[in-house]
Every structure is written in structure tokens, then in C-alpha cells.
Write a protein that holds these residues in place. Structure first.
Motif: not given
Length: 209
Positions: A91-100, A105-117
Motif C-alpha cells: 500500500g506504499s507510498p500511500g499517505i507519503f506519496s508526495a514526499r516519497w 517533494r519533487d515529482d520526478r524524484a518520487n517517480v524515480d524511487l518508486l520505479l527503482w523499488q
């Protein structure tokens, strides 16, 4: 009598409801979504203080924001909290999505980390959902929160130039395009935010109008 001295009846002024956000784009989006659903209600912007969002769910954080705006303005207030929930990440990033991706709170950094995971996760196991909780709080303490979910899966790389946040890597169920490749009208018709506020609209009419 009317202001001009005549005897005609004036039409009733619209009920005002505050959107507890400083985001002008969100205000316009919700006016598009809610306008046809809550006739007689004027959705206005908010310039008051932002509370600390320390809730443990989307609903709690949405209510925190709505309560703060209602207390500050003395008007009914609505707010939302949303993010992306990936099944294989519990269920992550969940409520922490904006600062994952970090405090910026950079959109690209959030997406890059999620894709790496999710690098080694097979396509069959990349299910995820956009989740939105929409809340209404009244100055007298009456409140309610509802949830909208937009199901889909996480792509392996960003696609599309529209939208924001995780839209480029989210493919809605039944779609061949990412959320960032949809038109604004297509997204408005299907999104988690639309689903949540469509569910909230009858509560606004029942409790405010």
C-alpha cells in the motif's frame, strides 16, 4: 425591497464552501467536477494557515485540513488527501506519496524511487491504485470523509506529458495509455478525485445547502 427600490424578490445568494488548499489548479479542477453536482454552492479559495498533516490515513489527513479551514473561516470546508498505493509494497507510498523521494517533494524524484523499488517486479504483480479521501467539515463540528479509488498498474517507465505526480507511470485498468496521456476531460471522468468528490457531493447538499 430590492436595492433599486423595486418590489421584486432577489434570488438567494449561493452558499459558500471553502476548498482547504492553496493550489489554484486544484480549485479549478474541483469546480469542474463539483459544479454540476452541487448547484447553489460557490466553491471559494483558501488563504489561511496550513495545519500539520499527521494523520495515519488519507481520511484523517483530509479531515485535518477541512477542520482547520472551517475553524479559520467560519464556513463549511472541503479538503482531500490523495496518493498512490502499490499492492506489492503493502500500500506504499500511500499517505507519503508526495514526499516519497525526499523532503523536496519533487515529482520526478518520487517517480524515480518508486520505479527503482519495482525494478525486479514482474508486470503481473505491478498492480496499484490512486486513492483519494474527500472530507467535509462544518464549523459546528459536523464532518464526514469518503474515499475514491482508481485502479490500475505501475508502468516500467514514464509516458505522457500531461497530468502531474505519478500520472506518467500509472496505467488505469482498461486503458492502454498512462494517466498522463489522457486528456483533462478523460481524467476528470475517471479519476480517484472525481470518484471521491462525486460521493461527497450528496453530503454537501444534505449538510450545507
Amino acid at each position: 425591497m430590492t436595492a433599486g427600490g423595486g418590489s421584486g424578490l432577489q434570488s438567494a445568494a449561493p452558499v459558500r464552501v471553502v476548498l482547504a488548499s492553496h493550489n489554484a489548479h486544484k480549485l479549478e479542477e474541483l469546480r469542474r467536477i463539483l459544479g454540476p453536482l452541487i448547484p447553489g454552492v460557490e466553491l471559494i479559495g483558501y488563504d489561511g494557515p496550513e495545519p500539520v498533516e499527521n494523520g495515519l490515513s488519507f481520511e484523517e489527513n483530509a479531515l485535518i485540513k477541512a477542520r482547520a479551514a472551517a475553524a479559520h473561516t467560519g464556513l463549511p470546508a472541503i479538503a482531500d488527501d490523495s496518493g498512490i498505493a502499490v499492492d506489492v509494497l503493502g500500500g506504499s507510498p500511500g499517505i507519503f506519496s508526495a514526499r516519497w523521494g525526499g523532503p523536496a517533494r519533487d515529482d520526478r524524484a518520487n517517480v524515480d524511487l518508486l520505479l527503482w523499488q519495482l525494478t525486479d517486479v514482474a508486470d503481473a504483480h505491478r498492480a496499484g491504485s490512486f486513492v483519494c479521501a474527500a472530507a467535509l467539515a462544518l464549523p459546528d463540528g459536523d464532518e464526514i470523509a469518503v474515499r475514491g479509488v482508481w485502479e490500475g498498474r505501475i508502468l516500467r517507465e514514464p509516458r505522457g506529458a500531461g497530468g502531474f505526480g505519478y500520472d506518467p507511470v500509472f496505467q488505469p485498468t482498461g486503458e492502454t495509455r498512462s494517466a498522463a496521456e489522457l486528456t483533462a476531460a478523460e481524467k476528470d471522468a475517471a479519476s480517484h478525485r472525481t470518484r471521491a468528490f462525486t460521493a461527497l457531493a450528496p453530503e454537501i447538499l444534505a449538510r450545507v445547502v
